[in-house]
Design an enzyme around this catalytic site. Sequence first.
Site, PDB file in Angstrom:
ATOM      1  N   GLU A  89       0.833  -1.204   0.000  1.00  0.00           N
ATOM      2  CA  GLU A  89       0.000   0.000   0.000  1.00  0.00           C
ATOM      3  C   GLU A  89       0.866   1.253   0.000  1.00  0.00           C
ATOM      4  O   GLU A  89       0.517   2.262  -0.604  1.00  0.00           O
ATOM      5  CB  GLU A  89      -0.942   0.007   1.215  1.00  0.00           C
ATOM      6  CG  GLU A  89      -2.041  -1.036   1.165  1.00  0.00           C
ATOM      7  CD  GLU A  89      -2.978  -0.888  -0.023  1.00  0.00           C
ATOM      8  OE1 GLU A  89      -2.534  -1.176  -1.149  1.00  0.00           O
ATOM      9  OE2 GLU A  89      -4.138  -0.489   0.169  1.00  0.00           O
ATOM     10  N   THR A  91      -6.166   7.765  -4.517  1.00  0.00           N
ATOM     11  CA  THR A  91      -6.359   7.738  -3.070  1.00  0.00           C
ATOM     12  C   THR A  91      -5.746   8.987  -2.423  1.00  0.00           C
ATOM     13  O   THR A  91      -6.337   9.583  -1.532  1.00  0.00           O
ATOM     14  CB  THR A  91      -5.713   6.467  -2.481  1.00  0.00           C
ATOM     15  OG1 THR A  91      -6.260   5.341  -3.163  1.00  0.00           O
ATOM     16  CG2 THR A  91      -5.990   6.332  -1.007  1.00  0.00           C
TER      17      THR A  91
END
Lengths: 316, 316
Positions: free
Chosen positions: A136, A188
Amino acid sequence: MMTINLNIQTVTAFAAATCANVAVGFDILGFALENVGDYVTLSRRQDHEIIIDTITSNESLPYSTQHNTASAVIKKICQDLNIETGFTLNIRKGIPMSSGMGGSAASAVAALVAFNTFLNTPLSKNELAKYALLGEEVACGQQHPDNIAPCIWGGLTLIVSNNPVEVVQLPIPDVFCVLIHPHLQVATKQARAVLNDAVPLKDHTRQSAHLASFIAALYEKDIALLKNSLSDILIEPQRAQFVPGFYEVKEAALKAGALGVSFSGSGPSIFAFSASKSDAEIIRTAMQAQLENKHIHSDSWISRIAKDAAYVTELL
Amino acid sequence: MMTINLNIQTVTAFAAATCANVAVGFDILGFALENVGDYVTLSRRQDHEIIIDTITSNESLPYSTQHNTASAVIKKICQDLNIETGFTLNIRKGIPMSSGMGGSAASAVAALVAFNTFLNTPLSKNELAKYALLGEEVACGQQHPDNIAPCIWGGLTLIVSNNPVEVVQLPIPDVFCVLIHPHLQVATKQARAVLNDAVPLKDHTRQSAHLASFIAALYEKDIALLKNSLSDILIEPQRAQFVPGFYEVKEAALKAGALGVSFSGSGPSIFAFSASKSDAEIIRTAMQAQLENKHIHSDSWISRIAKDAAYVTELL
């Protein structure tokens, strides 16, 4: 010392798309979908290299092994475990990029689950989560476990600790999930950047009541309570801007019988819960029609919440 | 039209002390104690007056029927229901004033439960809550249901709507509550005034995880998870100033085996949960000793969470 099972040549693993946040649990709740996700095939090499062979995707993804989440986590785990075996990766993306469906988590988790199968002593889910978090970081610059957790544990997960990742597996509600992916990209990073750093105390209190009653509804199997609780007054209003006509889509879904509607993760994908498959079909049609009104095409899925989210599909 | 049962002359009702917030649920969670609370006796009069006859308390409480929560709610409910019968109130306070133990709620609820017994068609709990809220407004200027809810419904309550009051009754954990009332007065208004209007987003997220895992722990009957979740990073640090040595008291309780420690409501009272009665005794001693170090005397109670919090004790 960790060793590789030399009887295994190739492992393919699937990891599901996931919806983080779930309206009431910003950064702490998430669930996994069935039948939509990424596949990663790991083939043992004779040399020590970690190489991406193919990426099958409608979009262009990085082949650089440092920038691809699947290969980056395999590189790191091999380093940490002193495993000198090389691997070739073949990646099949079922999850669109920057869709809010946990694509980077799924690729990393699929790679890790495939890798774990090679180990003579497999790692625990918590250990895999540690590496998936690094994926991530590669993908979006931050180690957020909100997609990692449902992707590794499956079902509906509550994150009680970020690092190390600790998870409570919540009861899976008897609902269908409609997931709509509008053809818009929201990174994001961008979706995080718009959020206020602070929450008004009274909104914190109201949102806490929604969260607590949602958790109670899961255990009580109380669909009416679940419906009443599924509301995000904090994050959703700040991100609605990313999807033109978001509130019309939401309104249409609720009118069509949805139990709750909000962004999947940081969006632009939108999930809705419904009590039945037939409701789900009607809700999907209503949501997509609203997007089309704004000339936004979309993909869609209808799925139960997946009990198992990441697993081996082929072993040679 | 509501009518009074003329066969009844006098009713006494008890309403329990309550702990609001419970560390993880600011303004939404609360539980009731056993054996500590207020008693209100309502005696039917021949005239139309609402009069306070006696208030038995260690402290001085308002005899003005407009400023006493018990009489204020009886006045209001009689008005609203067009009941012309007068009542004499006798109030026995077991709950210290401004202690954070829900004293104003208990007096109002005891009066309402007594009153309800006179009605030929009793009101629902939700209807009683509406009037009890007015009592809170009289007492502290705001209609907060966080003590009202556990006082009327008993057990451990989650407030999902403030007005009208809607409540989810949560599973009652198998714990003992140690409640310490340091002899300090903290007015609710003052305790609210110190709070920041906003919460950092990351603290909101962490505290949400505590709340969600606490609710899960209740349903799972998981004492270890309950212990891990019982932490208030938001409100408690802002109110610790009201009790000199608060953190020493908390530390002593945790060292003595407490599962969690925080303020009862807005303080200064402090509650601790323990797994056994004998632990509770040790925890109480440890907490009170710390307060004595700061020359603060205190009262204390050890109690289960009460399933029933408000009930009639005498009917003539």
